[in-house]
Design an enzyme around this catalytic site. Sequence first.
Site, PDB file in Angstrom:
ATOM      1  N   HIS A  17       0.838  -1.209   0.000  1.00  0.00           N
ATOM      2  CA  HIS A  17       0.000   0.000   0.000  1.00  0.00           C
ATOM      3  C   HIS A  17       0.864   1.247   0.000  1.00  0.00           C
ATOM      4  O   HIS A  17       0.616   2.198  -0.750  1.00  0.00           O
ATOM      5  CB  HIS A  17      -0.901   0.048   1.246  1.00  0.00           C
ATOM      6  CG  HIS A  17      -1.939  -0.997   1.313  1.00  0.00           C
ATOM      7  ND1 HIS A  17      -2.102  -1.800   2.421  1.00  0.00           N
ATOM      8  CD2 HIS A  17      -2.898  -1.389   0.436  1.00  0.00           C
ATOM      9  CE1 HIS A  17      -3.107  -2.630   2.221  1.00  0.00           C
ATOM     10  NE2 HIS A  17      -3.601  -2.411   1.023  1.00  0.00           N
ATOM     11  N   LYS A  41     -16.174  -7.877   5.317  1.00  0.00           N
ATOM     12  CA  LYS A  41     -14.829  -8.432   5.431  1.00  0.00           C
ATOM     13  C   LYS A  41     -14.445  -8.743   6.870  1.00  0.00           C
ATOM     14  O   LYS A  41     -13.480  -9.452   7.100  1.00  0.00           O
ATOM     15  CB  LYS A  41     -13.796  -7.460   4.834  1.00  0.00           C
ATOM     16  CG  LYS A  41     -13.779  -7.454   3.324  1.00  0.00           C
ATOM     17  CD  LYS A  41     -12.585  -6.696   2.816  1.00  0.00           C
ATOM     18  CE  LYS A  41     -12.468  -6.813   1.307  1.00  0.00           C
ATOM     19  NZ  LYS A  41     -11.278  -6.111   0.808  1.00  0.00           N
ATOM     20  N   ARG A  95      -1.547  -6.040  -8.472  1.00  0.00           N
ATOM     21  CA  ARG A  95      -0.472  -6.983  -8.168  1.00  0.00           C
ATOM     22  C   ARG A  95      -0.337  -8.042  -9.240  1.00  0.00           C
ATOM     23  O   ARG A  95       0.749  -8.491  -9.540  1.00  0.00           O
ATOM     24  CB  ARG A  95      -0.741  -7.664  -6.821  1.00  0.00           C
ATOM     25  CG  ARG A  95      -0.659  -6.737  -5.641  1.00  0.00           C
ATOM     26  CD  ARG A  95      -1.096  -7.449  -4.399  1.00  0.00           C
ATOM     27  NE  ARG A  95      -2.479  -7.901  -4.582  1.00  0.00           N
ATOM     28  CZ  ARG A  95      -3.310  -8.197  -3.612  1.00  0.00           C
ATOM     29  NH1 ARG A  95      -2.918  -8.156  -2.376  1.00  0.00           N
ATOM     30  NH2 ARG A  95      -4.540  -8.572  -3.860  1.00  0.00           N
ATOM     31  N   SER A 133      -2.957  -7.909   2.495  1.00  0.00           N
ATOM     32  CA  SER A 133      -3.287  -7.757   3.917  1.00  0.00           C
ATOM     33  C   SER A 133      -3.812  -9.055   4.518  1.00  0.00           C
ATOM     34  O   SER A 133      -3.460  -9.411   5.646  1.00  0.00           O
ATOM     35  CB  SER A 133      -4.318  -6.643   4.111  1.00  0.00           C
ATOM     36  OG  SER A 133      -3.772  -5.398   3.795  1.00  0.00           O
TER      37      SER A 133
END
Length: 164
Positions: A17, A41, A95, A133
């Site tokens: 990040h 989440k 990514r 994460s």
Amino acid sequence: MRVGLYPGTFDPVTLGHMDIIRRACALVDRLVIGVAINRDKGPLFSLEERVAMVETECAELARETGVEIIAHPFENLLIDCAQDVGAQIIIRGLRAVADFEYEYQMVGMNRQLNDEIETVFLMAEAQHQAIASKLVKEIARLGGDVSKFVTPAVHDALSQKFST
């Protein structure tokens, strides 16, 4: 003034990040870090903790670059958040190819909702492409070393979360 919005859950904020944030600073005068309230989440860190982490991690970068960096919690549509903060661009980090497929659909929908806000993709640097994460939390939960993926302050916060 060019305003960009970089949205995410940031649970926790990683070196990946921070790489995107640093590079986004070259594109804008003000960078709003949209910290998503995503109840689905089930974040490890509270909204307040995630906002504080982003603010702490970005403070020095803001001083170095001269870019105003603001942490902004949001729960509405991304495109509405962008309008709320006056962003002309949405910054998204990529990514892998799998990220692009999802992001491509999001851009299409956002363009239908507001075609005046552009989306800019920044590829993660090679050393950060595997960082997620979710994986960082899993490694930390199982007692692994996440110091390669997060700053020392975030590492400490993860250690505290999993030591209780």
